[in-house]
Design a protein around this motif. Structure first.
Motif, PDB file in Angstrom:
ATOM      1  N   GLY A   1      -9.705  13.255  -6.764  1.00 63.92           N
ATOM      2  CA  GLY A   1      -8.998  14.257  -5.976  1.00 63.92           C
ATOM      3  C   GLY A   1      -8.922  13.913  -4.499  1.00 63.92           C
ATOM      4  N   LEU A   2      -9.471  12.772  -4.117  1.00 66.69           N
ATOM      5  CA  LEU A   2      -9.459  12.387  -2.709  1.00 66.69           C
ATOM      6  C   LEU A   2      -8.073  11.990  -2.219  1.00 66.69           C
ATOM      7  N   ASN A   3      -7.160  11.731  -3.139  1.00 71.00           N
ATOM      8  CA  ASN A   3      -5.792  11.414  -2.725  1.00 71.00           C
ATOM      9  C   ASN A   3      -5.140  12.594  -2.007  1.00 71.00           C
ATOM     10  N   LYS A   4      -5.739  13.777  -2.111  1.00 67.40           N
ATOM     11  CA  LYS A   4      -5.197  14.956  -1.426  1.00 67.40           C
ATOM     12  C   LYS A   4      -5.615  15.008   0.041  1.00 67.40           C
ATOM     13  N   ILE A   5      -6.687  14.267   0.405  1.00 67.52           N
ATOM     14  CA  ILE A   5      -7.117  14.294   1.804  1.00 67.52           C
ATOM     15  C   ILE A   5      -7.032  12.924   2.482  1.00 67.52           C
ATOM     16  N   LEU A   6      -7.119  11.849   1.714  1.00 59.40           N
ATOM     17  CA  LEU A   6      -7.045  10.502   2.290  1.00 59.40           C
ATOM     18  C   LEU A   6      -5.623   9.970   2.144  1.00 59.40           C
ATOM     19  N   GLU A   7      -4.976   9.725   3.257  1.00 61.09           N
ATOM     20  CA  GLU A   7      -3.607   9.218   3.233  1.00 61.09           C
ATOM     21  C   GLU A   7      -3.619   7.706   3.013  1.00 61.09           C
ATOM     22  N   ALA A   8      -2.729   7.242   2.149  1.00 66.56           N
ATOM     23  CA  ALA A   8      -2.643   5.813   1.842  1.00 66.56           C
ATOM     24  C   ALA A   8      -1.238   5.312   2.156  1.00 66.56           C
ATOM     25  N   TYR A   9      -1.178   4.102   2.697  1.00 69.31           N
ATOM     26  CA  TYR A   9       0.091   3.493   3.103  1.00 69.31           C
ATOM     27  C   TYR A   9       0.167   2.068   2.578  1.00 69.31           C
ATOM     28  N   GLY A  10       1.382   1.616   2.330  1.00 63.85           N
ATOM     29  CA  GLY A  10       1.606   0.291   1.776  1.00 63.85           C
ATOM     30  C   GLY A  10       1.483  -0.842   2.770  1.00 63.85           C
ATOM     31  N   ASP A  11       1.536  -0.525   4.065  1.00 62.30           N
ATOM     32  CA  ASP A  11       1.412  -1.578   5.070  1.00 62.30           C
ATOM     33  C   ASP A  11       0.827  -0.999   6.360  1.00 62.30           C
TER      34      ASP A  11
END
Length: 71
Positions: free
Chosen positions: A51-61
């Motif tokens: 469920g951390l994808n709701k608070i940790l932003e991820a980017y491709g570059d």
């Protein structure tokens, strides 16, 4: 502001997730943010399952991650 490269991560357990949460909290307490750069499928799956994808932003570059910081 902190951008963490996670592309080379091939294994992560609860301690690794806990470290990311600690870094996120520490940055937020100082008015900053933690952004993940190039998460691979292992990291993406762990973020989704936890469920951390709701608070940790991820980017491709890196450029997109850096551009997402305010100011």
């Amino acid at each position: 502001m902190l951008a963490e490269f996670v592309a080379a991560v091939t294994f992560m357990d609860s301690m690794g997730l806990g470290s990311m949460v600690s870094a996120y909290k520490s940055a937020a307490e100082k008015g900053g943010a933690l952004k993940l750069v190039k998460p691979n499928n292992v990291v993406k799956l762990l973020l989704e399952v936890s469920g951390l994808n709701k608070i940790l932003e991820a980017y491709g570059d890196e450029d997109t991650a850096v551009a997402s910081f305010p100011g």
